[in-house]
Enzyme design. Structure first.
Site, mmCIF file in Angstrom:
data_model
loop_
_atom_site.group_PDB
_atom_site.id
_atom_site.type_symbol
_atom_site.label_atom_id
_atom_site.label_comp_id
_atom_site.label_asym_id
_atom_site.label_seq_id
_atom_site.Cartn_x
_atom_site.Cartn_y
_atom_site.Cartn_z
ATOM 1 N N PRO A 111 69.913 8.105 25.047
ATOM 2 C CA PRO A 111 71.145 7.342 24.876
ATOM 3 C C PRO A 111 70.998 6.031 24.100
ATOM 4 O O PRO A 111 72.009 5.454 23.707
ATOM 5 C CB PRO A 111 71.534 7.022 26.323
ATOM 6 C CG PRO A 111 70.212 6.877 27.021
ATOM 7 C CD PRO A 111 69.270 7.838 26.348
ATOM 8 N N SER A 112 69.755 5.561 23.878
ATOM 9 C CA SER A 112 69.610 4.193 23.370
ATOM 10 C C SER A 112 69.844 4.133 21.861
ATOM 11 O O SER A 112 69.789 5.144 21.159
ATOM 12 C CB SER A 112 68.216 3.662 23.699
ATOM 13 O OG SER A 112 67.255 4.360 22.946
ATOM 14 N N CYS A 113 70.086 2.917 21.381
ATOM 15 C CA CYS A 113 70.378 2.710 19.960
ATOM 16 C C CYS A 113 69.095 2.538 19.165
ATOM 17 O O CYS A 113 68.900 1.523 18.497
ATOM 18 C CB CYS A 113 71.273 1.504 19.786
ATOM 19 S SG CYS A 113 72.892 1.783 20.478
ATOM 20 N N ASP A 114 68.203 3.491 19.267
ATOM 21 C CA ASP A 114 66.961 3.454 18.518
ATOM 22 C C ASP A 114 66.697 4.893 18.083
ATOM 23 O O ASP A 114 66.687 5.801 18.911
ATOM 24 C CB ASP A 114 65.829 2.943 19.419
ATOM 25 C CG ASP A 114 64.544 2.711 18.643
ATOM 26 O OD1 ASP A 114 64.228 3.521 17.742
ATOM 27 O OD2 ASP A 114 63.852 1.725 18.930
ATOM 28 N N ASN A 125 67.817 -1.845 26.030
ATOM 29 C CA ASN A 125 69.197 -1.553 25.631
ATOM 30 C C ASN A 125 70.150 -1.558 26.836
ATOM 31 O O ASN A 125 71.247 -1.029 26.780
ATOM 32 C CB ASN A 125 69.237 -0.165 24.966
ATOM 33 C CG ASN A 125 70.097 -0.136 23.716
ATOM 34 O OD1 ASN A 125 70.286 0.922 23.139
ATOM 35 N ND2 ASN A 125 70.606 -1.246 23.271
#
Ligand SMILES: *Cc1c(COP(=O)(O)O)cnc(C)c1O
Length: 413
Positions: free
Chosen positions: A359-362, A403
């Site tokens: 789910p993270s923005c990476d 995050n």
């Protein structure tokens, strides 16, 4: 070909037989379940407990069963559980009364064991990279068994843990391992011989040799060359008056991920055959340090589908985003090394290829892109999924909150 019904019957009979066998043997439940499947206890817990964040559920009966299985497969060894695989206090508390020893890698792990009543003579300090203060702390607490793989570490040990038992880790080939340990730990056998000789001159007790053939080692024959090397080394050391009394053959015993793995008995047989071949008549004490094998199959992560999407009109490959990723427990999907099995509520229905992501923005937080993974077409946001055999190297690897996502929760039942 057998008809589907006949096949079902055969499978049904086999399950019945397995159940009967399981009842005839001693410990309850886990034996009735195939390696790495969801146990009745975990299924009941998940059915009764609403969970709104990814959670690792560990069945402690399976931990105990795994430990006892290894003891049966390698009855002549002392088992040191490598607690880095899963440091949950409940796991340590379940293993300690069974006679388990503990392999630690830091002051924190040593203090954790001691706080749970583990005696210091049941603790080994297996990390070859230790601060001076960490060595002094361990020694003050009564730990007397230390690993090293370099001259500088040996000198620290001589000064800060005088008279202790020390073993030297040698580099071995990790071919066949899904999670190889590269060259970070260990030195060459010829350097190890010099260092063990020096250890004696420094007033330490050079008890022996250690190695690790790589984690998730799927080839039981990989211990053979390492044991042969250790035996050669012990001959040279004997000529110098140093008796190798301890051989630490590391961890590496597998969990059940996507591909089948050999039975533990195959590991036990291969290892003891090598020991008998190379150490006939002068068998040292043998230590094993399982991490993954003890806890891996005992754990199931329940996670949730956050989004299912396509990148273009008519794309066949969907992207499935979970509420758990590389930073919240699934770090071993780096390079898609460990391939977990995933259960969904729609299993059995039509399925299609997916990319699985966290789910993270990476963008690193993509779990499987090259791996051929198919999930049901009916899968949709809000569905709960189970990630199997996730008891090892998950909760311990989870970040504190990258995050803003919470670290993986562990529940031991
Ligand atoms: C990590 C580690 C282990 C455990 O390895 P597994 O592959 O999980 O069995 C054992 N010994 C040492 C020294 C380790 O660093």
């Amino acid at each position: 070909m057998r008809s589907a019904r006949a096949k079902k019957q055969v499978v049904g009979d086999r399950v019945q037989q397995a159940r009967r066998r399981a009842i005839a043997l001693v410990p309850p439940q886990p034996q009735a379940v195939a390696q790495g499947e969801v146990t009745a206890k975990i299924a009941r817990y998940l059915a009764d407990t609403p969970l709104n964040a990814p959670t690792l559920v560990i069945d402690l009966d399976v931990v105990e069963h795994a430990y006892l299985s290894l003891r049966r497969a390698l009855p002549l060894t002392k088992i040191y559980y490598a607690i880095k695989a899963n440091p949950a206090p409940e796991v340590i508390q379940r293993l300690a009364p069974l006679g388990c020893y503990f392999d630690t890698a830091s002051q924190g792990e040593i203090d954790l064991c001691l706080s749970l009543g583990v005696a210091p003579d049941r603790i080994g300090y297996g990390n070859t990279i230790k601060k001076r203060s960490e060595i002094a702390h361990a020694f003050a607490k009564g730990v007397r068994l230390f690993a090293f793989d370099s001259q500088a570490e040996l000198e620290k040990l001589a000064e800060l843990a005088p008279g202790s038992q020390v073993f030297c880790r040698v580099l071995v080939d990790c071919a066949g391992a899904d999670w190889p340990l590269s060259k970070k730990f260990g030195c060459t056998p010829r350097l190890a011989i010099e260092l063990l000789t020096r250890a004696r001159d420094l007033g330490l007790d050079p008890v022996g040799i250690s190695f690790h053939v790589g984690s998730q080692q799927t080839d039981p024959s990989r211990w053979e060359p390492a044991i042969a090397t250790a035996a050669e080394m012990s001959k040279t050391l004997a000529e110098r008056g140093i008796e190798v009394r301890l051989l630490n053959i590391g961890g590496g015993f597998p969990s059940r991920y996507r591909t089948e793995v050999p039975a533990l008995e195959a590991y036990g047989k291969a290892i003891m055959a090598s020991m008998n071949r190379h150490f006939a008549g002068r068998m040292p004490e043998i230590i094993v340090e399982p991490g993954r094998q003890v806890v891996g199959d005992a754990g199931v992560i329940q996670a949730e589908v956050v989004l299912v999407s396509e990148k273009d009109i008519g794309d066949e490959k969907r992207w499935v985003y979970l509420d758990i990723g590389k930073f919240s427990g699934l770090a071993e999907t780096i390079d898609e090394a460990i391939k977990y099995r995933i259960k969904t509520p729609h299993d059995g229905g039509p399925a299609g290829p997916v990319v699985l992501a966290g789910p993270s923005c990476d963008s690193v937080d993509t779990l499987y892109e090259k791996t051929d993974l198919k999930l049901p077409l009916a899968l949709t946001a809000g569905d709960k999924v189970l990630i199997l055999s996730t008891g090892a190297y998950t909760s311990a690897y989870s970040s504190v909150g990258f995050n803003g996502f919470p670290p993986l929760k562990t529940v031991c039942i």
